[in-house]
Design a protein around this motif. Structure first.
Motif, PDB file in Angstrom:
ATOM      1  N   TRP A  64       0.916  -1.366  -0.037  1.00  0.00           N
ATOM      2  CA  TRP A  64       0.055  -0.136  -0.021  1.00  0.00           C
ATOM      3  C   TRP A  64       1.166   1.260  -0.082  1.00  0.00           C
ATOM      4  CZ3 TRP A  64      -4.507   1.869  -1.445  1.00  0.00           C
ATOM      5  CH2 TRP A  64      -4.679   2.889  -0.785  1.00  0.00           C
ATOM      6  N   GLU A  65       1.630   1.360   1.426  1.00  0.00           N
ATOM      7  CA  GLU A  65       2.406   1.858   0.918  1.00  0.00           C
ATOM      8  C   GLU A  65       3.324   2.287  -0.584  1.00  0.00           C
ATOM      9  OE1 GLU A  65       6.824   3.827   3.388  1.00  0.00           O
ATOM     10  OE2 GLU A  65       5.498   2.073   4.249  1.00  0.00           O
ATOM     11  N   LEU A  66       4.361   1.472  -0.966  1.00  0.00           N
ATOM     12  CA  LEU A  66       4.648   1.887  -2.154  1.00  0.00           C
ATOM     13  C   LEU A  66       3.736   2.522  -3.480  1.00  0.00           C
ATOM     14  CD1 LEU A  66       7.081   0.680  -3.811  1.00  0.00           C
ATOM     15  CD2 LEU A  66       6.571  -1.263  -4.353  1.00  0.00           C
ATOM     16  N   PHE A  67       2.606   1.360  -3.532  1.00  0.00           N
ATOM     17  CA  PHE A  67       1.480   1.960  -4.508  1.00  0.00           C
ATOM     18  C   PHE A  67       1.190   3.902  -4.800  1.00  0.00           C
ATOM     19  CE2 PHE A  67      -2.895   3.015  -6.129  1.00  0.00           C
ATOM     20  CZ  PHE A  67      -2.936   2.533  -7.211  1.00  0.00           C
ATOM     21  N   CYS A  68       1.134   3.993  -3.178  1.00  0.00           N
ATOM     22  CA  CYS A  68       0.858   5.617  -2.735  1.00  0.00           C
ATOM     23  C   CYS A  68       1.906   6.594  -3.518  1.00  0.00           C
ATOM     24  CB  CYS A  68       0.685   5.578  -1.510  1.00  0.00           C
ATOM     25  SG  CYS A  68      -1.316   4.871  -1.697  1.00  0.00           S
ATOM     26  N   LYS A  69       3.021   5.934  -2.946  1.00  0.00           N
ATOM     27  CA  LYS A  69       3.921   6.485  -2.990  1.00  0.00           C
ATOM     28  C   LYS A  69       4.593   7.003  -4.722  1.00  0.00           C
ATOM     29  CE  LYS A  69       6.908   6.380   1.008  1.00  0.00           C
ATOM     30  NZ  LYS A  69       8.332   5.482   1.249  1.00  0.00           N
ATOM     31  N   GLN A  73       3.186  10.384  -5.779  1.00  0.00           N
ATOM     32  CA  GLN A  73       4.131  10.842  -5.827  1.00  0.00           C
ATOM     33  C   GLN A  73       3.980  13.004  -6.853  1.00  0.00           C
ATOM     34  OE1 GLN A  73       7.481   9.719  -7.596  1.00  0.00           O
ATOM     35  NE2 GLN A  73       6.201   8.445  -9.968  1.00  0.00           N
ATOM     36  N   PHE A  74       2.876  12.578  -7.500  1.00  0.00           N
ATOM     37  CA  PHE A  74       3.406  14.183  -8.127  1.00  0.00           C
ATOM     38  C   PHE A  74       1.956  15.105  -7.729  1.00  0.00           C
ATOM     39  CE2 PHE A  74       5.673  11.539 -11.157  1.00  0.00           C
ATOM     40  CZ  PHE A  74       6.590  12.586 -10.866  1.00  0.00           C
ATOM     41  N   HIS A  79       0.488  10.529  -1.044  1.00  0.00           N
ATOM     42  CA  HIS A  79      -0.798  10.120  -0.328  1.00  0.00           C
ATOM     43  C   HIS A  79      -2.056   9.682  -1.522  1.00  0.00           C
ATOM     44  CE1 HIS A  79       1.758  10.379   2.861  1.00  0.00           C
ATOM     45  NE2 HIS A  79       2.261  11.338   3.088  1.00  0.00           N
ATOM     46  N   CYS A  80      -3.065   8.800  -0.569  1.00  0.00           N
ATOM     47  CA  CYS A  80      -3.959   8.318  -1.480  1.00  0.00           C
ATOM     48  C   CYS A  80      -5.467   9.064  -0.749  1.00  0.00           C
ATOM     49  CB  CYS A  80      -3.994   7.649  -1.052  1.00  0.00           C
ATOM     50  SG  CYS A  80      -5.672   6.572  -2.165  1.00  0.00           S
ATOM     51  N   PRO A  81      -5.977  10.103  -2.342  1.00  0.00           N
ATOM     52  CA  PRO A  81      -7.075  10.538  -1.521  1.00  0.00           C
ATOM     53  C   PRO A  81      -8.551   9.939  -1.140  1.00  0.00           C
ATOM     54  CG  PRO A  81      -6.829  10.892  -3.792  1.00  0.00           C
ATOM     55  CD  PRO A  81      -5.469  10.317  -3.640  1.00  0.00           C
ATOM     56  N   PRO A  82      -8.748  10.435   0.034  1.00  0.00           N
ATOM     57  CA  PRO A  82      -9.947   9.400   0.437  1.00  0.00           C
ATOM     58  C   PRO A  82     -10.684   8.767  -0.846  1.00  0.00           C
ATOM     59  CG  PRO A  82      -9.879  11.362   1.855  1.00  0.00           C
ATOM     60  CD  PRO A  82      -8.997  11.841   0.600  1.00  0.00           C
ATOM     61  N   ILE A  83     -11.018   9.833  -1.680  1.00  0.00           N
ATOM     62  CA  ILE A  83     -12.250   9.431  -2.894  1.00  0.00           C
ATOM     63  C   ILE A  83     -11.527   8.159  -3.971  1.00  0.00           C
ATOM     64  CG2 ILE A  83     -11.298  10.876  -4.614  1.00  0.00           C
ATOM     65  CD1 ILE A  83     -13.756  11.805  -5.277  1.00  0.00           C
ATOM     66  N   LEU A  84     -10.307   7.776  -3.846  1.00  0.00           N
ATOM     67  CA  LEU A  84      -9.782   7.234  -4.390  1.00  0.00           C
ATOM     68  C   LEU A  84      -9.118   5.842  -3.596  1.00  0.00           C
ATOM     69  CD1 LEU A  84      -7.598   8.804  -7.602  1.00  0.00           C
ATOM     70  CD2 LEU A  84      -9.770   7.969  -7.375  1.00  0.00           C
ATOM     71  N   GLU A  85      -9.512   5.935  -2.029  1.00  0.00           N
ATOM     72  CA  GLU A  85      -8.932   4.852  -1.104  1.00  0.00           C
ATOM     73  C   GLU A  85     -10.151   3.610  -1.540  1.00  0.00           C
ATOM     74  OE1 GLU A  85      -7.729   4.268   2.832  1.00  0.00           O
ATOM     75  OE2 GLU A  85      -7.629   6.798   2.189  1.00  0.00           O
ATOM     76  N   LYS A  86     -10.742   3.037  -2.103  1.00  0.00           N
ATOM     77  CA  LYS A  86     -11.442   2.073  -2.147  1.00  0.00           C
ATOM     78  C   LYS A  86     -10.864   1.762  -3.322  1.00  0.00           C
ATOM     79  CE  LYS A  86     -14.705  -1.439  -1.876  1.00  0.00           C
ATOM     80  NZ  LYS A  86     -13.557  -2.559  -2.402  1.00  0.00           N
TER      81      LYS A  86
END
Length: 94
Positions: A64-69, A73-74, A79-86
């Motif tokens: 999860w951390e690697l995916f979000c980074k 990244q730009f 960090h993943c925005p809440p609207i895209l978290e699911k």
């Protein structure tokens, strides 16, 4: 120049030509082979000095951390925005 990827499904020494590709001719060239099949790694070790690295899968938290980074990244400071978290969680689980 982009080189084609070689996909190995069988362990046929004659058709693979790996024996010749991994020769150590002191000219500095090397080939990196990635595989999930231990037999491929063992086969390569027969013909050359080979380092075999067995990688372990990432933990769910590390994935999860690697995916979000990487994906965010730009934008969003990695960090993943809440609207895209699911949606993002579903992608990482696969």
């Amino acid at each position: 120049m982009e080189l084609p990827m070689l996909e190995i499904d069988t362990m046929d020494e004659q058709s693979l030509g790996i024996k010749h590709a991994l020769l150590d001719n002191n000219k500095g060239g090397r080939i990196m082979i990635t595989t999930r099949n231990r037999e491929v790694a063992s086969f390569c070790k027969k013909f050359s000095h080979v380092h075999v690295f067995e990688l372990q899968p990432l933990t769910p938290d590390e994935a999860w951390e690697l995916f979000c980074k990487r994906v965010f990244q730009f934008e969003f400071g990695g960090h993943c925005p809440p609207i895209l978290e699911k949606l993002s969680q579903d992608i990482v689980e696969k």
